[in-house]
Design a protein around this motif. Structure first.
Motif, mmCIF file in Angstrom:
data_model
loop_
_atom_site.group_PDB
_atom_site.id
_atom_site.type_symbol
_atom_site.label_atom_id
_atom_site.label_comp_id
_atom_site.label_asym_id
_atom_site.label_seq_id
_atom_site.Cartn_x
_atom_site.Cartn_y
_atom_site.Cartn_z
ATOM 1 N N LEU A 62 0.832 -1.209 0.000
ATOM 2 C CA LEU A 62 0.000 0.000 0.000
ATOM 3 C C LEU A 62 0.864 1.256 0.000
ATOM 4 N N ALA A 63 1.981 1.189 0.716
ATOM 5 C CA ALA A 63 2.875 2.340 0.783
ATOM 6 C C ALA A 63 3.672 2.533 -0.504
ATOM 7 N N ASN A 64 3.899 1.447 -1.230
ATOM 8 C CA ASN A 64 4.686 1.500 -2.465
ATOM 9 C C ASN A 64 4.101 0.501 -3.463
ATOM 10 N N PRO A 65 3.019 0.885 -4.164
ATOM 11 C CA PRO A 65 2.296 -0.065 -5.035
ATOM 12 C C PRO A 65 3.150 -0.707 -6.123
ATOM 13 N N LYS A 66 4.202 -0.060 -6.554
ATOM 14 C CA LYS A 66 5.016 -0.618 -7.631
ATOM 15 C C LYS A 66 5.976 -1.702 -7.155
ATOM 16 N N ILE A 67 6.058 -1.901 -5.847
ATOM 17 C CA ILE A 67 7.039 -2.850 -5.328
ATOM 18 C C ILE A 67 6.700 -4.289 -5.715
ATOM 19 N N TYR A 68 5.424 -4.559 -6.047
ATOM 20 C CA TYR A 68 5.026 -5.933 -6.348
ATOM 21 C C TYR A 68 5.710 -6.483 -7.604
ATOM 22 N N HIS A 69 6.254 -5.590 -8.430
ATOM 23 C CA HIS A 69 6.947 -6.065 -9.631
ATOM 24 C C HIS A 69 8.191 -6.885 -9.280
ATOM 25 N N ASP A 70 8.779 -6.642 -8.124
ATOM 26 C CA ASP A 70 9.987 -7.363 -7.713
ATOM 27 C C ASP A 70 9.713 -8.074 -6.390
ATOM 28 N N VAL A 71 9.437 -9.362 -6.449
ATOM 29 C CA VAL A 71 9.048 -10.090 -5.244
ATOM 30 C C VAL A 71 10.188 -10.193 -4.235
ATOM 31 N N ILE A 72 11.433 -10.123 -4.707
ATOM 32 C CA ILE A 72 12.564 -10.187 -3.784
ATOM 33 C C ILE A 72 12.642 -8.913 -2.954
ATOM 34 N N ILE A 73 12.598 -7.771 -3.611
ATOM 35 C CA ILE A 73 12.649 -6.495 -2.890
ATOM 36 C C ILE A 73 11.442 -6.349 -1.969
ATOM 37 N N TRP A 74 10.284 -6.785 -2.427
ATOM 38 C CA TRP A 74 9.066 -6.713 -1.620
ATOM 39 C C TRP A 74 9.226 -7.510 -0.322
ATOM 40 N N ARG A 75 9.796 -8.687 -0.421
ATOM 41 C CA ARG A 75 9.984 -9.510 0.771
ATOM 42 C C ARG A 75 11.016 -8.884 1.712
ATOM 43 N N ILE A 76 12.103 -8.386 1.145
ATOM 44 C CA ILE A 76 13.127 -7.741 1.962
ATOM 45 C C ILE A 76 12.563 -6.544 2.714
ATOM 46 N N GLU A 77 11.809 -5.710 2.011
ATOM 47 C CA GLU A 77 11.246 -4.521 2.646
ATOM 48 C C GLU A 77 10.218 -4.880 3.708
ATOM 49 N N THR A 78 9.525 -5.988 3.531
ATOM 50 C CA THR A 78 8.563 -6.435 4.536
ATOM 51 C C THR A 78 9.276 -6.861 5.814
ATOM 52 N N GLY A 156 10.919 -7.061 -12.152
ATOM 53 C CA GLY A 156 11.611 -6.187 -11.205
ATOM 54 C C GLY A 156 13.033 -5.951 -11.656
ATOM 55 N N ALA A 157 13.817 -6.997 -11.712
ATOM 56 C CA ALA A 157 15.212 -6.867 -12.136
ATOM 57 C C ALA A 157 15.319 -6.531 -13.613
ATOM 58 N N ASN A 158 14.334 -6.964 -14.398
ATOM 59 C CA ASN A 158 14.387 -6.776 -15.853
ATOM 60 C C ASN A 158 13.166 -6.041 -16.384
ATOM 61 N N GLY A 159 12.662 -5.102 -15.611
ATOM 62 C CA GLY A 159 11.480 -4.341 -16.024
ATOM 63 C C GLY A 159 10.264 -4.769 -15.241
ATOM 64 N N ARG A 160 9.148 -4.096 -15.493
ATOM 65 C CA ARG A 160 7.922 -4.467 -14.794
ATOM 66 C C ARG A 160 7.560 -5.921 -15.099
ATOM 67 N N SER A 161 6.911 -6.543 -14.150
ATOM 68 C CA SER A 161 6.579 -7.956 -14.275
ATOM 69 C C SER A 161 5.501 -8.192 -15.324
ATOM 70 N N LYS A 162 5.389 -9.431 -15.770
ATOM 71 C CA LYS A 162 4.297 -9.808 -16.675
ATOM 72 C C LYS A 162 2.966 -9.413 -16.036
ATOM 73 N N PRO A 163 2.013 -8.900 -16.762
ATOM 74 C CA PRO A 163 1.881 -8.861 -18.223
ATOM 75 C C PRO A 163 2.392 -7.581 -18.887
ATOM 76 N N PHE A 164 3.154 -6.745 -18.172
ATOM 77 C CA PHE A 164 3.610 -5.485 -18.743
ATOM 78 C C PHE A 164 4.638 -5.729 -19.853
ATOM 79 N N PRO A 165 4.792 -4.775 -20.757
ATOM 80 C CA PRO A 165 5.548 -5.027 -21.993
ATOM 81 C C PRO A 165 7.057 -5.117 -21.854
#
Length: 237
Positions: A62-78, A156-165
């Protein structure tokens, strides 16, 4: 194998990982349970539950909606957020995060890759360049699949996650092929099928539960190909 659309000549194949090349149904849950046990080593976190972790994970999103693109960073920040709320000294947090992530990553790579997956990929690799496009954090080299693929791209590491282009476009660039000649194979209708087709790829849906696509609410478009068993892709040879 069922064809819904006419297809161009297939010159390369990209694959999703989780629940496409192996059964991932219990792996993440087990990995998170073991991660929580590691967090309990710290006295301030000894009462943290898996439910607490997921509550905090949603708060981080909720604080950073774009974080879901990188599950590793999301877990670390949690994990960091849990530490901060538990008033753990700043100089201790990095080690706690490192220990928890090491535990999670160990268990995350304990899935069983079926022999038929190895057999299929070895066969397909004799005719097509193969690559991985995943939204997860699995390292193909740690699960014995690295030799089949030219590269692996991760959300995340290589751009926004699927399904983004971005991640699809990068795969096409690295393969040096038109998107219309690349078949993407995956089990998820939104990220894999919709993502592939909206970005010009050919789409193959692995229907792991043998469902009727015309009755599924998350179906946004028909794939080019539908299969119910991964070895059906041998028919492309």
């Amino acid at each position: 194998m069922h064809f819904y659309r006419s297809i161009n000549s297939i010159k390369a194949i990209t694959f999703d990982l989780d629940d496409t090349l192996y059964d991932n149904s219990t792996i993440v849950e087990k990995s998170e349970q073991e991660m929580i046990k590691t967090l309990h080593i710290c006295p301030q976190l000894q009462d943290v539950t898996l439910a607490d972790f997921h509550f905090e994970k949603n708060a981080v999103l909720l604080a950073n909606p774009k974080i879901y693109h990188d599950v590793i960073i999301w877990r670390i920040e949690t994990i960091k957020s849990l530490c901060i709320k538990a008033k753990i000294a700043t100089d201790k947090i990095a080690q706690i995060v490192d220990d928890a992530m090491t535990t999670f990553n160990f268990w995350r790579h304990t899935m069983h890759v079926p022999q038929y997956t190895h057999t299929l990929l070895a066969l397909l690799a004799t005719k097509f360049p193969l690559a991985v496009i995943t939204n997860g954090n699995v390292d193909i080299n740690k699960i014995g699949l690295g030799d089949y693929f030219q590269f692996s791209l991760r959300g995340g590491a290589n751009g926004r996650s699927k399904p983004f282009p971005e991640i699809f476009n990068l795969a096409a660039d690295k393969l040096a092929l038109p998107v219309g000649n690349i078949l993407h194979v995956g089990d998820n209708l939104m990220t894999d099928v919709n993502g592939a087709i909206n970005n010009g790829f050919l789409g193959c849906w692995l229907n792991i539960f043998d469902q009727d696509i015309l009755q599924l609410p998350d179906a946004r478009c028909l794939p080019h190909i539908e299969i119910t068993q991964l070895p059906e892709l041998e028919n492309l040879i």
